[in-house]
Design an enzyme around this catalytic site. Structure first.
Site, PDB file in Angstrom:
ATOM      1  N   PHE A 140       0.856  -1.184   0.000  1.00  0.00           N
ATOM      2  CA  PHE A 140       0.000   0.000   0.000  1.00  0.00           C
ATOM      3  C   PHE A 140       0.890   1.231   0.000  1.00  0.00           C
ATOM      4  O   PHE A 140       1.783   1.362   0.838  1.00  0.00           O
ATOM      5  CB  PHE A 140      -0.911   0.020   1.230  1.00  0.00           C
ATOM      6  CG  PHE A 140      -1.875   1.180   1.227  1.00  0.00           C
ATOM      7  CD1 PHE A 140      -3.089   1.102   0.551  1.00  0.00           C
ATOM      8  CD2 PHE A 140      -1.559   2.365   1.886  1.00  0.00           C
ATOM      9  CE1 PHE A 140      -3.970   2.172   0.531  1.00  0.00           C
ATOM     10  CE2 PHE A 140      -2.436   3.437   1.877  1.00  0.00           C
ATOM     11  CZ  PHE A 140      -3.643   3.339   1.193  1.00  0.00           C
ATOM     12  N   ASP A 225       9.250   2.839   1.171  1.00  0.00           N
ATOM     13  CA  ASP A 225       8.088   3.527   1.698  1.00  0.00           C
ATOM     14  C   ASP A 225       8.074   3.315   3.212  1.00  0.00           C
ATOM     15  O   ASP A 225       7.717   2.256   3.698  1.00  0.00           O
ATOM     16  CB  ASP A 225       6.820   2.963   1.044  1.00  0.00           C
ATOM     17  CG  ASP A 225       5.540   3.574   1.598  1.00  0.00           C
ATOM     18  OD1 ASP A 225       5.585   4.192   2.688  1.00  0.00           O
ATOM     19  OD2 ASP A 225       4.484   3.414   0.960  1.00  0.00           O
ATOM     20  N   LYS A 254       2.897  10.237   8.299  1.00  0.00           N
ATOM     21  CA  LYS A 254       2.284   9.701   9.512  1.00  0.00           C
ATOM     22  C   LYS A 254       2.955  10.213  10.792  1.00  0.00           C
ATOM     23  O   LYS A 254       2.722  11.336  11.196  1.00  0.00           O
ATOM     24  CB  LYS A 254       2.246   8.174   9.454  1.00  0.00           C
ATOM     25  CG  LYS A 254       1.171   7.631   8.486  1.00  0.00           C
ATOM     26  CD  LYS A 254       1.003   6.133   8.614  1.00  0.00           C
ATOM     27  CE  LYS A 254      -0.036   5.558   7.676  1.00  0.00           C
ATOM     28  NZ  LYS A 254      -1.428   5.866   8.037  1.00  0.00           N
TER      29      LYS A 254
END
Length: 405
Positions: A140, A225, A254
């Site tokens: 993702f 990532d 995040k």
């Protein structure tokens, strides 16, 4: 006037686009790892806004940074630079492999920038034929059309028309599957050190080392990532530091802002040179408010006390989950590292992660899922032992509720 608006869950259905289905409760206040809803009910937060609230709710260092900057300067545009952005970039460069930083607002934007940079670098240095990106099934990388296509979950990218091309998907932790796809056309391999949405699946050290070697062999870039794994979540500032494998490009978001929207792409000077003036940008990227908060987050998290505390908290989580499992036999294993853990449901309870998630909320605990078979925990990095044990008491009650139904 806002005072005349009755804010209830029903208002969501009335005024919001229906792409989300939020819980019935509406949180109104948070402190540390605790949250209170409109009715005054208290919850323990093991979700952390999906691995975002790295220092919990209303951490004084972040509150102070935001309030201080709010009285100085909010926004300029990228025609001008600003002090918080430069300080944050310098700290990220000094503490990582990187030499250059690009700021944006989210993980998806950071990945979008990374993929565009990889393509532009390959075009400039090798030619138009070198444009393929290799990613992994169950990965993702965001919800923009480019990032969701690179992501390995077709259910997120199907149904929106033709997808961006030259994107291939190998099998995570299977180096042979990568070797079967890689060629001189490959411009980048994109990988999460620990697959998050895919089920909290850690990358094997040999696998990630192998990806680095394949990228070197085929003159491709290794893009990591670290949107979910970065900024202390695994007990290191970035997860690549656990493996001794250095990427060419790294993305972060995040936990970086502790709840304030901010993202970053980190890379080397040589690779960064291919994003010349005008080739990419972000209206709000690098704005003073976001960077001031992120700087405070980095300063607070990147200390031996906090990073070692993350690993100590992991052990408490694992001990509690092991004790619960000994009584109820619901998990086959607990995966992950630091404060990014996934309790994998066994054959008897496979496909029922949402049941545990909903029961937890009823018992006063915020948890997460990572697919249908994994209950995910991504709490504050500085959650206290007392908060962990109280949250686990509530989680045990949820497990009992599900297993006795």
């Amino acid at each position: 006037m806002t005072a005349d608006i009755q804010v209830t869950r029903a208002l969501f259905d009335e005024v919001m686009v229906p792409n989300y289905a939020p819980a019935k409760l509406i949180p109104v206040k948070g402190q540390g790892a605790r949250v209170w809803d409109q009715e005054g009910r208290e919850y323990i937060d093991f979700a952390g806004g999906i691995a975002v609230s790295s220092l919990g709710h209303c951490h004084p260092a972040l509150v102070n940074a935001l309030k201080t900057q709010a009285d100085k300067l909010w926004h300029l545009s990228n025609v001008l630079t600003n002090e918080p952005a430069l300080r944050l970039a310098k700290k990220l460069v000094d503490q990582t492999f990187a030499e250059k930083v690009y700021f944006c607002n989210s993980g998806a934007e950071a990945n979008e920038a990374a993929f565009k940079l990889a393509r532009r670098w390959a075009l400039d240095t090798h030619g138009e034929h070198k444009n393929e990106i290799i990613s992994f099934a169950k990965s993702f990388h965001g919800r923009t059309f480019f990032t969701v296509t690179v992501g390995g979950q077709a259910s997120y990218s199907d149904g929106f028309g033709p997808k961006p091309g030259a994107v291939l998907h190998a099998e995570f932790n299977n180096l042979d599957s990568v070797k079967a796809l890689i060629s001189d056309k490959t411009c980048a391999i994109v990988v999460e050190p620990i697959q998050g949405e895919g089920g909290i699946i850690p990358g094997d050290a040999e696998f990630l080392t192998g990806l680095r070697q394949l990228c070197d062999q085929y003159k491709a870039l290794l893009v990591m990532d670290e949107v979910q794994t970065g900024v202390g979540r695994t007990g290191k500032l970035y997860a690549y530091m656990n493996y001794g494998v250095t990427p060419d490009i790294l993305t972060s978001a995040k936990s970086l802002g502790g709840g304030f929207p901010v993202g970053a792409m980190l890379t080397t000077t040589a690779i960064a040179a291919h994003l010349k003036v005008g080739t990419h940008g972000s209206t709000y990227g690098g704005n003073p408010l976001a960077c001031a908060v992120a700087e405070a987050a980095i300063d607070t998290i990147n200390t031996p006390e906090v990073l070692n505390g993350v690993l100590k908290n992991e052990q408490i989580f694992r001990e509690c989950l092991q004790a619960i499992n000994a009584k109820y036999q619901v998990f086959s294993e607990v995966r992950g590292k630091g404060m990014l853990l996934g309790a994998v449901l066994n054959e008897k309870y496979k496909g029922r992660s949402r049941d545990f998630f909903l029961a937890a909320a009823e018992q006063g605990l915020f948890a997460l899922v990572a697919g249908t078979d994994v209950v995910r925990f991504a709490p504050s990095l500085v959650i206290t032992e007392e908060e962990i044990r109280e949250g686990m008491r509530r989680f045990e009650a949820a497990v009992q509720q599900v297993t006795s139904a």
